[in-house]
Design a protein around this motif. Structure first.
Motif, mmCIF file in Angstrom:
data_model
loop_
_atom_site.group_PDB
_atom_site.id
_atom_site.type_symbol
_atom_site.label_atom_id
_atom_site.label_comp_id
_atom_site.label_asym_id
_atom_site.label_seq_id
_atom_site.Cartn_x
_atom_site.Cartn_y
_atom_site.Cartn_z
ATOM 1 N N ALA A 1 0.760 -1.148 0.066
ATOM 2 C CA ALA A 1 0.113 0.134 -0.132
ATOM 3 C C ALA A 1 0.957 1.144 -0.155
ATOM 4 N N ALA A 2 0.137 2.301 -0.604
ATOM 5 C CA ALA A 2 1.122 3.743 -0.610
ATOM 6 C C ALA A 2 -0.125 4.716 -0.564
ATOM 7 N N ALA A 3 0.506 5.803 0.193
ATOM 8 C CA ALA A 3 -0.674 6.981 0.075
ATOM 9 C C ALA A 3 -0.103 7.948 -1.157
ATOM 10 N N PHE A 4 -1.110 8.633 -1.788
ATOM 11 C CA PHE A 4 -1.138 9.353 -2.998
ATOM 12 C C PHE A 4 -1.648 10.748 -2.444
ATOM 13 N N LYS A 5 -0.949 11.732 -3.117
ATOM 14 C CA LYS A 5 -1.569 13.009 -3.001
ATOM 15 C C LYS A 5 -1.216 13.720 -4.188
ATOM 16 N N ASN A 6 -1.934 14.329 -4.953
ATOM 17 C CA ASN A 6 -1.886 14.843 -6.290
ATOM 18 C C ASN A 6 -1.211 14.071 -7.073
ATOM 19 N N GLU A 7 0.136 14.368 -7.422
ATOM 20 C CA GLU A 7 1.071 13.525 -8.269
ATOM 21 C C GLU A 7 2.084 12.740 -7.633
ATOM 22 N N SER A 8 2.119 12.974 -6.120
ATOM 23 C CA SER A 8 3.428 12.145 -5.485
ATOM 24 C C SER A 8 2.731 11.131 -4.662
ATOM 25 N N ARG A 9 3.399 10.174 -4.442
ATOM 26 C CA ARG A 9 3.165 8.951 -3.586
ATOM 27 C C ARG A 9 4.336 8.755 -2.463
ATOM 28 N N SER A 10 3.717 8.297 -1.444
ATOM 29 C CA SER A 10 4.561 7.967 -0.438
ATOM 30 C C SER A 10 5.414 6.688 -0.589
ATOM 31 N N ARG A 11 6.339 6.512 0.475
ATOM 32 C CA ARG A 11 7.015 5.191 0.395
ATOM 33 C C ARG A 11 6.019 3.888 0.451
ATOM 34 N N ILE A 12 6.308 2.699 0.075
ATOM 35 C CA ILE A 12 5.331 1.720 0.052
ATOM 36 C C ILE A 12 5.481 0.871 1.304
ATOM 37 N N ILE A 13 4.359 0.636 1.825
ATOM 38 C CA ILE A 13 4.357 -0.307 2.867
ATOM 39 C C ILE A 13 4.009 -1.625 2.585
ATOM 40 N N THR A 14 5.103 -2.724 2.926
ATOM 41 C CA THR A 14 4.702 -4.042 2.175
ATOM 42 C C THR A 14 4.304 -5.303 3.611
ATOM 43 N N ILE A 15 3.330 -5.721 3.317
ATOM 44 C CA ILE A 15 2.736 -6.653 4.484
ATOM 45 C C ILE A 15 3.015 -8.161 3.803
ATOM 46 N N ASP A 16 3.991 -8.881 4.387
ATOM 47 C CA ASP A 16 4.244 -10.294 3.804
ATOM 48 C C ASP A 16 3.316 -10.978 4.686
ATOM 49 N N TYR A 17 2.118 -11.290 4.660
ATOM 50 C CA TYR A 17 1.267 -12.194 5.555
ATOM 51 C C TYR A 17 1.479 -13.598 5.149
ATOM 52 N N ARG A 18 1.756 -14.278 6.036
ATOM 53 C CA ARG A 18 1.966 -15.923 5.764
ATOM 54 C C ARG A 18 1.176 -16.762 6.602
#
Ligand SMILES: [Zn+2]
Length: 549
Positions: free
Chosen positions: A374-391
């Motif tokens: 997941a990532a947050a978006f605002k106008n043209e810009s994106r945040s760092r991506i959070i990755t959840i490796d759910y096993r």
């Protein structure tokens, strides 16, 4: 003759123009710089905490989320580096206990009192009429700089007192350079852990005081024209810092003021010691040859070559209630972000979220193993991506080991292998169990007949510490616990593929089977191989987890 005269005149012109163009920023030299040091503010905490006043600076200026602390990731060496324009290898500050006559590494240059030259020395020498001040609430910090070079030095017991004293003094005396240090988030991190609610609140409390400070400067008409630089010295993990993790080394760095790009992320690499050179650049003063610092050029509008690469605005990274890990139960993943104007988008197929990915609006059910990004978006810009490796893994009822681990590295015994705790590169982190010259032979049983699709085993590979990957792995299955038949094997040739890994999670390809018992045999290589410093001595085999899916 005439031609060469023209060439001569032309070269003179080029020289004159270039001498000008290196300093064409109309806002240089700066009229006032305030350096705010917030001890132990990590990248995750900064993004998670609601800090409207720091966010205002970020919007009016630029932020790096990839600035590096110097090693070791402790306070003294890093606060030294910020103002001394060099690293521990040059200034010699390697611990919090450094004093001018108690150190191991000799500084490469010293002032007449034995101090490596700081920003304060430079201002004192090159701008003798300018005023400087230093307000702080951690006593050992005063050991790092020659206090004789600073006009106003004041220690307080808390950051609130620091601002009570610093604010009126700064407004009244209009110093060219101020350094205000706040120790609070670091203290709370040590007590309650980095990332804890108390730690996040500590950052928010600091931000509130900064809001009052900024308001007072605005009232005095001293906010707009000021250059603010907000820095920290290291992040943290659990109750501490000083280690080698990215969470400790990578830290935020913020600058705002005239001539600084606005509402942008600085993508160029940066180091703590560049703070000093950036200040020297803003003041248009010379830095000593002994500094290794350079200005953060990507933050300056007039440094187009670098500044134009910094296209995106800062968007905070979302946080989630679900962490990476091994789960028996299904879960509901939620995301939240500290900036309410952001839209959170996510993927479940392993690709990076983009502006057309699904919008997160309700909790996401996790029933099977899944990689959620997941990532947050605002106008043209994106945040760092959070990755959840759910096993999603299968719960083991019981585990028995044929040979016991060595008492020195026995952790919780056999239970360590099914506790859903993954080990780090540090074999003594309590999550590994170690077998000295012995094989790992484990029998795992399930509550009922169970369909299993894969078996993965985590091993440590640290040949310098005499810890080796296994020679061979075999998995066998049984319905009654007596007769076992082989369902999967990893050969020595296959294990070679993991030779460069630190923690190697080796997945054993198996025939899907309905079973009640499985036996995992990982063969120790026996003795350290020829050519190794421990040649002929028993080899270690370290295991952290047996993961059944
Ligand atoms: Zn610190």
């Amino acid at each position: 003759m005439r031609n060469s005269f023209i060439v001569f005149i032309y070269s003179l012109l080029v020289l004159v123009i270039c001498a000008n163009c290196s300093r064409k920023n109309p806002d240089i030299p700066a009229k006032r710089i305030i350096l705010i040091g917030i001890d132990g503010m990590d990248v995750d905490g900064f993004q998670k905490a609601k800090t409207p006043n720091l966010d205002e600076l970020v919007k009016r200026g630029a932020i790096s989320l990839t600035t590096r602390a110097v090693m070791p990731t402790v306070s003294g060496p890093n606060w030294g580096s910020h103002l001394l324009g060099a690293g521990p290898e040059q200034h010699g500050i390697t611990s919090n206990g450094w004093t001018v006559d108690n150190y191991s590494i000799e500084a490469t240059i010293k002032d007449e009192d034995g101090y490596f030259p700081s920003v304060f020395n430079l201002i004192g020498e090159q701008l003798p009429n300018a005023k400087t001040c230093f307000y702080y609430d951690w006593d050992a910090l005063a050991n790092l700089y020659n206090l004789k070079t600073i006009d106003q030095v004041e220690f307080s017991k808390s950051f609130k007192q620091t601002f009570e004293k610093a604010t009126p003094w700064i407004i009244e005396n209009n110093p060219l350079f101020s350094f205000i240090y706040i120790g609070h988030p670091d203290e709370v991190g040590h007590e309650h852990q980095w990332g804890s609610p108390q730690y996040i609140k500590a950052l928010e409390d600091v931000d509130k005081i900064l809001g009052e400070f900024f308001a007072a400067l605005k009232d005095a008409d001293m906010f707009e024209g000021t250059h603010f630089i907000v820095v920290t010295d290291h992040g943290g993990v659990k109750h501490g810092h000083g280690g080698l993790s990215m969470a400790e080394i990578e830290i935020p760095w913020i600058i705002a003021g005239p001539g600084i790009i606005q509402d942008k992320m600085i993508i160029q690499p940066n180091d703590v010691y560049n703070t000093a050179s950036t200040i020297a650049y803003l003041l248009n003063i010379e830095q000593p040859y002994e500094w290794i610092s350079r200005p953060v050029l990507g933050a300056f509008e007039n440094e187009k070559k670098y500044a134009e690469l910094n296209l995106n605005a800062y968007v905070p990274q979302p946080v989630s209630n679900v962490k990476n890990g091994l789960y028996f139960e299904s879960a509901l993943a939620r995301f939240d972000v500290s900036d309410p104007e952001c839209v959170i988008r996510f993927t479940t197929n392993g690709t990076d979220p983009n502006p057309s990915s699904r919008v997160f609006s309700k909790p996401i059910g996790l029933i099977e193993s899944k990689v959620l990004k997941a990532a947050a978006f605002k106008n043209e810009s994106r945040s760092r991506i959070i990755t959840i490796d759910y096993r999603k893994i299968i719960e083991v009822n019981n585990i028995e080991l044929k040979y016991l681990p060595d008492p020195k590295y026995s952790g919780n015994g056999s239970l360590a292998l099914i506790d859903r705790q993954i080990g780090s590169n540090d074999f003594s982190d309590g999550k590994w169990i170690g077998f000295h010259g012995m094989d790992v032979e484990a029998i795992l049983s399930f509550h009922k007949y169970t369909d299993i699709k894969s078996v993965s085993i985590g091993f440590l590979n640290k040949r310098g510490s005499w810890i080796f990957l296994p020679d061979e792995i075999t998995v066998l299955a049984s319905v009654n616990g007596n007769r076992y038949s082989e369902i999967g094997k990893v050969t020595p040739e296959n294990i070679q593929a993991y030779f460069n890994k630190g923690r190697a999670e080796i997945k054993v390809g198996i025939k899907p089977a309905k079973t009640k018992f499985i036996k995992v045999i990982a063969k120790n290589i026996g003795t350290c191989p020829p050519g190794h410093s421990g040649e002929g001595e028993p080899a270690w085999l370290f295991v952290d987890e047996i993961i059944i899916e």
